[in-house]
Design a protein around this motif. Structure first.
Motif, PDB file in Angstrom:
ATOM      1  N   LEU A 306       0.808  -1.220   0.000  1.00 42.54           N
ATOM      2  CA  LEU A 306       0.000   0.000   0.000  1.00 42.54           C
ATOM      3  C   LEU A 306       0.839   1.267   0.000  1.00 42.54           C
ATOM      4  CD1 LEU A 306      -2.983  -0.631   2.462  1.00 42.54           C
ATOM      5  CD2 LEU A 306      -3.069  -0.384  -0.013  1.00 42.54           C
ATOM      6  N   TYR A 307       1.937   1.253   0.711  1.00 47.64           N
ATOM      7  CA  TYR A 307       2.703   2.477   0.914  1.00 47.64           C
ATOM      8  C   TYR A 307       4.002   2.508   0.108  1.00 47.64           C
ATOM      9  CZ  TYR A 307      -0.657   2.493   4.694  1.00 47.64           C
ATOM     10  OH  TYR A 307      -1.835   2.450   5.414  1.00 47.64           O
ATOM     11  N   HIS A 308       4.098   1.616  -0.893  1.00 51.55           N
ATOM     12  CA  HIS A 308       5.240   1.611  -1.817  1.00 51.55           C
ATOM     13  C   HIS A 308       6.575   1.585  -1.067  1.00 51.55           C
ATOM     14  CE1 HIS A 308       2.168   2.511  -4.774  1.00 51.55           C
ATOM     15  NE2 HIS A 308       1.824   3.566  -4.081  1.00 51.55           N
ATOM     16  N   ILE A 309       6.666   0.655  -0.136  1.00 47.15           N
ATOM     17  CA  ILE A 309       7.861   0.553   0.707  1.00 47.15           C
ATOM     18  C   ILE A 309       8.899  -0.346   0.034  1.00 47.15           C
ATOM     19  CG2 ILE A 309       8.703  -0.242   2.953  1.00 47.15           C
ATOM     20  CD1 ILE A 309       5.966   0.436   4.085  1.00 47.15           C
ATOM     21  N   LYS A 310      10.151   0.020   0.173  1.00 46.86           N
ATOM     22  CA  LYS A 310      11.227  -0.792  -0.375  1.00 46.86           C
ATOM     23  C   LYS A 310      11.194  -2.198   0.212  1.00 46.86           C
ATOM     24  CE  LYS A 310      14.543   2.887  -1.421  1.00 46.86           C
ATOM     25  NZ  LYS A 310      15.939   3.374  -1.208  1.00 46.86           N
ATOM     26  N   GLN A 311      11.712  -3.143  -0.554  1.00 45.23           N
ATOM     27  CA  GLN A 311      11.722  -4.531  -0.121  1.00 45.23           C
ATOM     28  C   GLN A 311      13.141  -5.075  -0.110  1.00 45.23           C
ATOM     29  OE1 GLN A 311       8.581  -4.708  -3.180  1.00 45.23           O
ATOM     30  NE2 GLN A 311       7.900  -6.547  -2.121  1.00 45.23           N
ATOM     31  N   TYR A 312      13.372  -6.028   0.764  1.00 48.15           N
ATOM     32  CA  TYR A 312      14.693  -6.637   0.829  1.00 48.15           C
ATOM     33  C   TYR A 312      14.824  -7.673  -0.283  1.00 48.15           C
ATOM     34  CZ  TYR A 312      18.865  -8.986   2.490  1.00 48.15           C
ATOM     35  OH  TYR A 312      20.124  -9.521   2.577  1.00 48.15           O
ATOM     36  N   CYS A 313      15.925  -7.602  -1.003  1.00 50.12           N
ATOM     37  CA  CYS A 313      16.197  -8.555  -2.078  1.00 50.12           C
ATOM     38  C   CYS A 313      17.320  -9.478  -1.629  1.00 50.12           C
ATOM     39  CB  CYS A 313      16.590  -7.798  -3.352  1.00 50.12           C
ATOM     40  SG  CYS A 313      17.030  -8.892  -4.715  1.00 50.12           S
ATOM     41  N   ALA A 335       8.096 -10.685   9.899  1.00 55.95           N
ATOM     42  CA  ALA A 335       7.855  -9.419   9.202  1.00 55.95           C
ATOM     43  C   ALA A 335       7.638  -9.655   7.720  1.00 55.95           C
ATOM     44  CB  ALA A 335       9.032  -8.471   9.410  1.00 55.95           C
ATOM     45  N   ARG A 336       7.060  -8.648   7.070  1.00 58.52           N
ATOM     46  CA  ARG A 336       6.882  -8.664   5.625  1.00 58.52           C
ATOM     47  C   ARG A 336       8.125  -8.104   4.928  1.00 58.52           C
ATOM     48  NH1 ARG A 336       2.818 -10.012   2.980  1.00 58.52           N
ATOM     49  NH2 ARG A 336       0.751 -10.379   3.837  1.00 58.52           N
ATOM     50  N   GLY A 337       8.085  -8.142   3.591  1.00 58.06           N
ATOM     51  CA  GLY A 337       9.133  -7.525   2.792  1.00 58.06           C
ATOM     52  C   GLY A 337      10.480  -8.193   2.895  1.00 58.06           C
ATOM     53  N   VAL A 338      10.507  -9.535   3.107  1.00 55.04           N
ATOM     54  CA  VAL A 338      11.778 -10.222   3.352  1.00 55.04           C
ATOM     55  C   VAL A 338      12.366 -10.861   2.100  1.00 55.04           C
ATOM     56  CG1 VAL A 338      11.171 -10.685   5.752  1.00 55.04           C
ATOM     57  CG2 VAL A 338      10.606 -12.378   3.991  1.00 55.04           C
ATOM     58  N   GLY A 339      11.712 -10.735   0.963  1.00 52.73           N
ATOM     59  CA  GLY A 339      12.244 -11.329  -0.259  1.00 52.73           C
ATOM     60  C   GLY A 339      11.371 -11.001  -1.450  1.00 52.73           C
ATOM     61  N   ILE A 340      11.938 -11.126  -2.635  1.00 50.95           N
ATOM     62  CA  ILE A 340      11.210 -10.879  -3.878  1.00 50.95           C
ATOM     63  C   ILE A 340      11.150 -12.181  -4.657  1.00 50.95           C
ATOM     64  CG2 ILE A 340      11.186  -9.612  -6.065  1.00 50.95           C
ATOM     65  CD1 ILE A 340      12.621  -7.333  -4.657  1.00 50.95           C
ATOM     66  N   GLY A 341       9.972 -12.763  -4.728  1.00 51.51           N
ATOM     67  CA  GLY A 341       9.797 -14.025  -5.431  1.00 51.51           C
ATOM     68  C   GLY A 341      10.043 -13.878  -6.922  1.00 51.51           C
ATOM     69  N   GLY A 342      10.742 -14.860  -7.501  1.00 44.41           N
ATOM     70  CA  GLY A 342      10.986 -14.865  -8.937  1.00 44.41           C
ATOM     71  C   GLY A 342      11.784 -13.679  -9.429  1.00 44.41           C
ATOM     72  N   TYR A 343      12.709 -13.206  -8.601  1.00 44.84           N
ATOM     73  CA  TYR A 343      13.497 -12.011  -8.930  1.00 44.84           C
ATOM     74  C   TYR A 343      14.445 -12.273 -10.097  1.00 44.84           C
ATOM     75  CZ  TYR A 343      17.055  -8.343  -8.292  1.00 44.84           C
ATOM     76  OH  TYR A 343      17.931  -7.307  -8.472  1.00 44.84           O
TER      77      TYR A 343
END
Length: 576
Positions: A306-313, A335-343
């Motif tokens: 929702l808030y366009h927050i950076k994510q950990y890769c 926590a959320r934002g711990v990885g980017i699937g199919g990066y």
């Protein structure tokens, strides 16, 4: 971004690392097409049309549209990529307004599929040998768009090819159709356990039933869906608590995991929702709508950034710029934002991920399928305040309160002939009630209320579902649902240790509702014996600021069993 999705079909850069960049086009085009059907937007349509035209221009003289070169094809994720080429083109074809372009799309899809038919099959390359990953289930999921191409063209060769794919059983190590039919193994015991690709394969099996009417295939898919629901789908409506694989999540979901573990892939959420929507459309059974609702309101909506927050890769070992969807959904003190699937990165710079591409197919599909045509009228499956335009004249004004669990439907403009209106009464309802223009109507939870009559202007149908707290206990931990919403403790919303055991008052569980704060749907406080209330809000609203110092959330917590009594304790509701 769309240009990057297409450019990889010219550079063939997936061949260098057996990658899957080519899937991005199809996933994003499907999501955009579904979203466009629900919310038509000329700018979006223009982008989609331009992108499809650019994609068609990459087709080579052999008919191939792929990100793999001819000298290194039919391996890795090549068939997966080609599957999503068909998927994206099929979905845009359905909304395309240019007849000449539609003809070009159809011709391109047929050439694309015909190349595969010429190279895969008996006495050719075995489809299961086209990938050394997950037993080839990724390649076998080509089944669904091949069947859809058969439906579109009625060309027998596509049905014959679909039969061949089915004959190979989906993966090496065992025929998945036979395994499901025999019922001797659970999904986490199958020869392959990759959740997303397996559900996608069975979506193709269901498409085959739709095209042929072969009841065995329908029976197998229904059995598979029930196996997954009973053994793998978690409290929030996703699966795969061991990386992205089936692992008996119904049991394992309440177990602690390290901060490095990824779980409950958004691709799984959306593909499960798609399978449920398809079964709902084919069979009209309320249980499939219930399952789809659970996934949408919790796992899917919870993944929206929702808030366009950076994510950990993990691949880059750093934070990267925001993508529209989170890839994974935590359950226990995580926590959320711990990885980017199919990066994957692009040769000319930039990156994207599979879950970021697929999310729009879910956020579009859920409202699009909220109201549909039925055999004798219309059906309302999901609830949201707004206006439902059934025809140019027939309109339903809908008012829904998830906290109160009340639904009001005001009808106008219906024809002066009998029309059937069906409304889902969710399985989570408690002693539901209904009135039509003030007169009581009998309803049953977990079914559809169907009324067929001449509807006068101003007719009002009112339903009360009476949602309540429902405790769920797994491995000595407890989760709580309120209606279809999974309640969550969020350490950013309430100070203290969110994992501290909850000790309820001697008289049982008592809670009171509060006005939700943006973006919440449900907000309540659970009283405890020592006087400090526990704040619980809906899962989708929690953990949204995943770079905050206090960012962990949990749906599983300890409740003193001797006090809760689970099945025996009456959970009381008070008003704030």
């Amino acid at each position: 971004l769309w240009q990057k999705f297409v450019k990889v079909f010219s550079t063939r850069e997936d061949g260098a690392d057996n990658g899957w960049r080519g899937e991005y086009f199809g996933k994003m085009m499907r999501g955009a097409s579904i979203t466009y059907r629900y919310l038509p937007d000329e700018e979006l349509y223009s982008i989609m049309e331009e992108t499809v035209r650019a994609l068609l221009a990459t087709q080579d003289e052999l008919g191939r549209i792929t990100t793999y070169p001819t000298e290194h094809e039919l391996c890795g994720w090549d068939l997966w990529v080609r599957k999503y080429v068909l998927v994206g083109c099929l979905y845009f074809y359905d909304i395309c307004r240019d007849n000449a372009l539609k003809e070009s799309i159809l011709t391109a899809m047929q050439k694309h599929a015909d190349y595969l038919i010429a190279n895969l099959g008996e006495d050719k390359t075995d489809i299961l040998a086209t990938s050394d990953l997950w037993g080839g289930i990724n390649s076998s999921s080509l089944l669904e768009p091949i069947v859809e191409l058969y439906k579109l063209t009625n060309e027998e060769r596509y049905l014959t090819f679909a039969k061949y794919i089915l004959s190979r059983g989906g993966c090496t190590g065992g025929n998945l159709l036979d395994i499901v039919e025999k019922g001797e193994l659970l999904p986490h015991e199958f020869p392959t356990t990759k959740a997303y690709e397996m559900i996608s394969f069975f979506e193709g099996v269901l498409a085959y039933y739709e095209a042929t009417g072969e009841e065995r295939m329908l029976s197998i898919v229904r059995r598979f869906a029930d196996l997954v629901w009973e053994n793998e789908i978690t409290v929030i409506g996703c699966a795969g608590c061991k990386s992205e694989q089936f692992n008996h999540s119904a049991i394992m979901q309440a177990e602690p995991v390290s901060d490095k573990v990824i779980m409950q892939e958004t691709c799984v959420t959306v593909t499960w929702m798609r399978l449920m929507e398809r079964l709902l459309s084919d069979l009209g059974e309320a249980k499939y709508a219930d399952r789809m609702e659970l996934s949408a309101l919790n796992a899917l909506h919870g993944a929206v950034n929702l808030y366009h927050i950076k994510q950990y890769c993990k691949e880059e070992r750093r934070l990267v710029d925001a993508l529209p969807f989170d890839s994974y959904s935590p359950l226990l003190h995580h926590a959320r934002g711990v990885g980017i699937g199919g990066y994957k990165t692009f040769a000319d710079g930039g990156y994207y991920g599979c879950c970021a591409c697929i999310g729009a197919a879910g956020t579009g599909l859920y409202p699009l399928s909220a109201a549909t045509r039925s055999e004798k009228g219309y059906a309302i499956h999901f609830f949201e305040s707004g206006t439902i335009h059934l025809t140019d004249s027939a309109v339903i004004e809908e008012i829904y309160s998830p906290a109160a669990g009340t639904l009001s439907l005001l009808l106008s403009g219906f024809p002066k002939t009998p029309v059937a209106l069906s409304v889902r009464v969710p399985s989570w309802s408690n002693d539901p009630s209904c009135t039509l223009d003030g007169e009581a109507v009998d309803v049953t939870a977990g079914s559809y209320l169907t009324l067929e009559r001449v509807w006068n202007d101003g007719a009002r149908l009112t339903l009360s579902f009476h949602p309540a707290l429902t405790p769920i206990r797994v491995n000595k931990r407890t989760a709580i649902r309120y209606g279809a919403y999974v309640l969550t403790r969020d350490e950013e919303k309430q100070a203290g240790n969110i994992m501290k055991k909850i000790v309820l008052p001697y008289e049982g569980a008592v809670y009171y509702m509060e006005t939700p704060q943006e973006p919440e749907s449900i907000r309540l406080r659970l009283k405890t014996r020592k006087g400090k209330d526990v704040l619980l809000t809906d899962y989708a609203s929690c953990g949204k600021h995943w770079l905050a110092p206090r960012r962990r959330i949990t749906v599983w917590f300890e409740v003193k069993k001797s006090i809760l009594g689970m099945r025996k304790t009456k959970i009381k509701r008070e008003h704030s």
